[in-house]
Design a protein around this motif. Structure first.
Motif, PDB file in Angstrom:
ATOM      1  N   ARG A 170       0.850  -1.191   0.000  1.00 43.19           N
ATOM      2  CA  ARG A 170       0.000   0.000   0.000  1.00 43.19           C
ATOM      3  C   ARG A 170       0.887   1.244   0.000  1.00 43.19           C
ATOM      4  NH1 ARG A 170      -3.308   1.081   4.087  1.00 43.19           N
ATOM      5  NH2 ARG A 170      -5.287   1.268   2.950  1.00 43.19           N
ATOM      6  N   LEU A 171       0.710   2.104  -1.001  1.00 47.19           N
ATOM      7  CA  LEU A 171       1.453   3.363  -1.021  1.00 47.19           C
ATOM      8  C   LEU A 171       0.644   4.467  -1.691  1.00 47.19           C
ATOM      9  CD1 LEU A 171       4.226   3.476  -3.696  1.00 47.19           C
ATOM     10  CD2 LEU A 171       3.017   1.360  -3.314  1.00 47.19           C
ATOM     11  N   TRP A 172       1.022   5.670  -1.319  1.00 48.37           N
ATOM     12  CA  TRP A 172       0.417   6.881  -1.858  1.00 48.37           C
ATOM     13  C   TRP A 172       1.522   7.675  -2.565  1.00 48.37           C
ATOM     14  CZ3 TRP A 172      -0.387   4.588   2.736  1.00 48.37           C
ATOM     15  CH2 TRP A 172      -1.684   4.420   3.206  1.00 48.37           C
ATOM     16  N   VAL A 173       1.165   8.315  -3.657  1.00 47.45           N
ATOM     17  CA  VAL A 173       2.094   9.249  -4.293  1.00 47.45           C
ATOM     18  C   VAL A 173       1.366  10.569  -4.477  1.00 47.45           C
ATOM     19  CG1 VAL A 173       3.338   7.407  -5.478  1.00 47.45           C
ATOM     20  CG2 VAL A 173       1.528   8.628  -6.688  1.00 47.45           C
ATOM     21  N   ALA A 174       2.141  11.656  -4.421  1.00 46.14           N
ATOM     22  CA  ALA A 174       1.570  12.990  -4.641  1.00 46.14           C
ATOM     23  C   ALA A 174       2.248  13.633  -5.840  1.00 46.14           C
ATOM     24  CB  ALA A 174       1.754  13.864  -3.402  1.00 46.14           C
ATOM     25  N   VAL A 175       1.436  14.344  -6.624  1.00 46.87           N
ATOM     26  CA  VAL A 175       1.867  14.885  -7.905  1.00 46.87           C
ATOM     27  C   VAL A 175       1.641  16.390  -7.915  1.00 46.87           C
ATOM     28  CG1 VAL A 175       1.596  14.752 -10.405  1.00 46.87           C
ATOM     29  CG2 VAL A 175       1.085  12.741  -8.998  1.00 46.87           C
ATOM     30  N   SER A 176       2.621  17.092  -8.421  1.00 44.99           N
ATOM     31  CA  SER A 176       2.463  18.527  -8.655  1.00 44.99           C
ATOM     32  C   SER A 176       2.559  18.764 -10.168  1.00 44.99           C
ATOM     33  CB  SER A 176       3.574  19.306  -7.954  1.00 44.99           C
ATOM     34  OG  SER A 176       3.482  20.680  -8.205  1.00 44.99           O
ATOM     35  N   THR A 177       1.359  18.938 -10.786  1.00 42.10           N
ATOM     36  CA  THR A 177       0.024  19.024 -10.234  1.00 42.10           C
ATOM     37  C   THR A 177      -0.782  17.842 -10.738  1.00 42.10           C
ATOM     38  OG1 THR A 177       0.102  21.440 -10.177  1.00 42.10           O
ATOM     39  CG2 THR A 177      -2.051  20.459 -10.205  1.00 42.10           C
ATOM     40  N   GLY A 178      -1.402  17.109  -9.818  1.00 45.17           N
ATOM     41  CA  GLY A 178      -2.199  15.951 -10.195  1.00 45.17           C
ATOM     42  C   GLY A 178      -2.806  15.264  -8.992  1.00 45.17           C
ATOM     43  N   GLY A 179      -2.657  15.864  -7.796  1.00 45.91           N
ATOM     44  CA  GLY A 179      -3.296  15.333  -6.603  1.00 45.91           C
ATOM     45  C   GLY A 179      -2.578  14.140  -6.003  1.00 45.91           C
ATOM     46  N   ILE A 180      -3.356  13.305  -5.308  1.00 48.58           N
ATOM     47  CA  ILE A 180      -2.824  12.155  -4.568  1.00 48.58           C
ATOM     48  C   ILE A 180      -3.403  10.872  -5.156  1.00 48.58           C
ATOM     49  CG2 ILE A 180      -2.770  11.011  -2.312  1.00 48.58           C
ATOM     50  CD1 ILE A 180      -2.994  13.825  -1.060  1.00 48.58           C
ATOM     51  N   TRP A 181      -2.527   9.876  -5.344  1.00 51.24           N
ATOM     52  CA  TRP A 181      -2.930   8.589  -5.922  1.00 51.24           C
ATOM     53  C   TRP A 181      -2.533   7.474  -4.975  1.00 51.24           C
ATOM     54  CZ3 TRP A 181      -5.512   8.085 -10.632  1.00 51.24           C
ATOM     55  CH2 TRP A 181      -5.735   9.291 -11.293  1.00 51.24           C
ATOM     56  N   PHE A 182      -3.375   6.409  -4.956  1.00 47.35           N
ATOM     57  CA  PHE A 182      -3.207   5.334  -3.972  1.00 47.35           C
ATOM     58  C   PHE A 182      -3.296   3.976  -4.649  1.00 47.35           C
ATOM     59  CE2 PHE A 182      -5.503   2.294  -1.168  1.00 47.35           C
ATOM     60  CZ  PHE A 182      -4.498   2.100  -0.225  1.00 47.35           C
ATOM     61  N   THR A 183      -2.438   3.059  -4.208  1.00 46.29           N
ATOM     62  CA  THR A 183      -2.514   1.658  -4.635  1.00 46.29           C
ATOM     63  C   THR A 183      -2.441   0.767  -3.408  1.00 46.29           C
ATOM     64  OG1 THR A 183      -1.471  -0.088  -5.965  1.00 46.29           O
ATOM     65  CG2 THR A 183      -0.010   1.536  -4.974  1.00 46.29           C
ATOM     66  N   GLU A 184      -3.144  -0.340  -3.428  1.00 42.58           N
ATOM     67  CA  GLU A 184      -3.038  -1.311  -2.335  1.00 42.58           C
ATOM     68  C   GLU A 184      -2.554  -2.661  -2.825  1.00 42.58           C
ATOM     69  OE1 GLU A 184      -6.760  -1.643  -0.395  1.00 42.58           O
ATOM     70  OE2 GLU A 184      -7.939  -1.882  -2.238  1.00 42.58           O
ATOM     71  N   ASP A 185      -2.042  -2.698  -4.073  1.00 42.78           N
ATOM     72  CA  ASP A 185      -1.503  -3.941  -4.613  1.00 42.78           C
ATOM     73  C   ASP A 185      -0.164  -3.695  -5.317  1.00 42.78           C
ATOM     74  OD1 ASP A 185      -2.345  -2.585  -6.841  1.00 42.78           O
ATOM     75  OD2 ASP A 185      -4.011  -3.943  -7.297  1.00 42.78           O
ATOM     76  N   ALA A 186       0.657  -2.847  -4.686  1.00 40.57           N
ATOM     77  CA  ALA A 186       2.018  -2.573  -5.162  1.00 40.57           C
ATOM     78  C   ALA A 186       2.060  -1.989  -6.562  1.00 40.57           C
ATOM     79  CB  ALA A 186       2.879  -3.831  -5.085  1.00 40.57           C
ATOM     80  N   GLY A 187       1.011  -1.250  -6.934  1.00 36.50           N
ATOM     81  CA  GLY A 187       1.050  -0.511  -8.192  1.00 36.50           C
ATOM     82  C   GLY A 187       0.250  -1.098  -9.330  1.00 36.50           C
ATOM     83  N   LYS A 188      -0.428  -2.228  -9.098  1.00 35.68           N
ATOM     84  CA  LYS A 188      -1.203  -2.823 -10.198  1.00 35.68           C
ATOM     85  C   LYS A 188      -2.460  -2.016 -10.496  1.00 35.68           C
ATOM     86  CE  LYS A 188       0.321  -7.601  -9.312  1.00 35.68           C
ATOM     87  NZ  LYS A 188       1.189  -7.296  -8.163  1.00 35.68           N
ATOM     88  N   ASN A 189      -3.051  -1.448  -9.479  1.00 37.61           N
ATOM     89  CA  ASN A 189      -4.272  -0.657  -9.647  1.00 37.61           C
ATOM     90  C   ASN A 189      -4.130   0.623  -8.832  1.00 37.61           C
ATOM     91  OD1 ASN A 189      -6.355  -2.583 -11.107  1.00 37.61           O
ATOM     92  ND2 ASN A 189      -5.306  -3.823  -9.550  1.00 37.61           N
ATOM     93  N   TRP A 190      -4.718   1.712  -9.352  1.00 39.70           N
ATOM     94  CA  TRP A 190      -4.590   3.025  -8.714  1.00 39.70           C
ATOM     95  C   TRP A 190      -5.940   3.716  -8.636  1.00 39.70           C
ATOM     96  CZ3 TRP A 190      -0.028   4.841  -6.697  1.00 39.70           C
ATOM     97  CH2 TRP A 190       1.126   4.104  -7.018  1.00 39.70           C
ATOM     98  N   SER A 191      -6.132   4.466  -7.554  1.00 42.46           N
ATOM     99  CA  SER A 191      -7.329   5.295  -7.413  1.00 42.46           C
ATOM    100  C   SER A 191      -6.921   6.664  -6.914  1.00 42.46           C
ATOM    101  CB  SER A 191      -8.319   4.648  -6.444  1.00 42.46           C
ATOM    102  OG  SER A 191      -7.727   4.480  -5.165  1.00 42.46           O
ATOM    103  N   GLN A 192      -7.746   7.642  -7.252  1.00 44.37           N
ATOM    104  CA  GLN A 192      -7.482   9.024  -6.837  1.00 44.37           C
ATOM    105  C   GLN A 192      -7.952   9.230  -5.406  1.00 44.37           C
ATOM    106  OE1 GLN A 192      -7.072  12.300  -9.349  1.00 44.37           O
ATOM    107  NE2 GLN A 192      -5.938  12.552  -7.448  1.00 44.37           N
TER     108      GLN A 192
END
Length: 366
Positions: A170-192
């Motif tokens: 599980r990790l979160w990334v933050a983007v300038s500019t693009g908000g915050i993105w989250f995955t709970e399967d090591a990057g296979k799927n992402w949600s805002q």
């Protein structure tokens, strides 16, 4: 407590050590080169340094057993034939590593794993201490990724990577500019994530759109990863549900604008910021360098000034240039005018270590 700091600067990677109670510069590596970011892996002590050589490109080095070695740089795959993509200025967006903007270790259960965020927005994964890198295609290929835009830089970039200490997938990334993105399967799927943040610089219909948010820095509390803090272009935001929703905190003097934020490693209610005047000014208000601190989850803030210059101080502190050690007692920050300050009492007082270094991009405890 940590007695050692690494400073990434415009002219080298400086080591600062505490000896007999005094902090001082002890060594420098890559003297004269532009070191944009450094990471010390707490799992094995390896150090990583990202260098930006301008026309000569981006380089990445690893130090193990006191020897530096150049390692692989995250590399984008070739564009598919006929693929066209443009940046926010209408120029062709090249699939190439423009800058390494985030480096983080993987979990304790996955030795050798590293994560790397870059401009123009690619997230990379390494399984082998940086000897090889793979672009995380599900995020790069996400249809909403093309809505990311540049902030202070011309290109969008991933600057914050937060790993859940209880689950390495599980990790979160933050983007300038693009908000915050989250995955709970090591990057296979992402949600805002990031509902509740506010962007006042976009058309009204996008003001509360999570993808329009210019997050300057995202951090989570290791002891309570549900608590996340954001220094945003529009101010300070806090989340108590793993970044699903954020609450804006206002009326923080002297300013809610800035770039860095750190959170106490055991106390999710305690966080520190370095305020500036926005937007194009980007200097301390009134020429007084201040650190702000909350101890109650954002209900109130203190302006910490003891030991900091209060006359004609125009230090800008970048998003990676404020650090806290694992004890939560020691903090350090560096500025674009070459100043470095250390606190050993959670920010109550500060000591100037030096004011003569090159512009400081990043500070980390080693």
């Amino acid at each position: 407590m940590s007695d050692k700091l690494l400073l990434s600067t415009r002219k080298g990677l400086f080591t600062v050590k505490r000896d007999a109670g005094v902090w001082a510069v002890s060594d420098v590596d890559f003297l004269g080169d532009n070191v944009s970011l450094a990471l010390v892996d707490p799992r094995d002590g390896c150090c990583y340094a990202a260098l930006d050589h301008g026309h000569f490109g981006v380089k990445l080095h690893r130090r193990a057993k006191d020897r530096w070695a150049e390692i692989a740089v995250p590399t984008y795959p070739p564009k598919p034939d006929g693929h066209e993509e443009f940046d926010m200025w209408g120029r062709p967006l090249e699939w190439s590593t423009n800058r390494i903007w985030a480096l983080e270790s993987g979990g304790a259960d996955e030795p050798g794993v590293l994560w790397c965020g870059t401009l123009p927005g690619g997230l990379f994964h390494s399984p082998d201490h940086g000897d090889s890198w793979d672009l995380v295609r599900p995020l790069w290929d996400h249809p909403l990724r093309k809505q990311w835009a540049g902030g202070g830089a011309d290109l969008p970039g991933i600057h914050s990577i937060c790993l859940d200490p209880t689950d390495s997938k599980r990790l979160w990334v933050a983007v300038s500019t693009g908000g915050i993105w989250f995955t709970e399967d090591a990057g296979k799927n992402w949600s805002q994530r990031g509902h509740g943040m506010r962007a006042e610089y976009v058309p009204p219909k996008l003001t509360h759109d999570p993808i329009a948010q210019d997050v300057h820095r995202l951090v989570l509390c290791p002891a309570a990863p549900w608590r996340m803090w954001v220094q945003h272009h529009n101010g300070i935001f806090v989340s108590s549900d793993e970044g699903q929703n954020f609450t804006e905190i206002t009326n923080v003097e002297p300013s809610t604008f800035g770039f860095p934020v750190v959170v106490h490693p055991q106390d999710p209610d305690t966080a520190w910021f370095v305020p500036e005047i926005k937007d194009e000014k980007r200097i301390p208000k009134g020429g007084k360098l201040v650190v702000t601190r909350t101890r109650d989850g954002g209900k109130s803030f203190e302006a910490l000034t003891k030991g900091l210059p209060q006359v004609h101080a125009y230090d800008l502190v970048y998003r990676h240039a404020l650090a806290i050690d694992s004890s939560g007692d020691r903090l350090a920050f560096g500025s674009t005018t070459g100043g470095l300050w250390v606190s050993e009492d959670q920010g109550d007082s500060w000591r100037a270590v030096t004011n003569t270094l090159p512009p400081i991009y990043g500070v980390c405890f080693a």
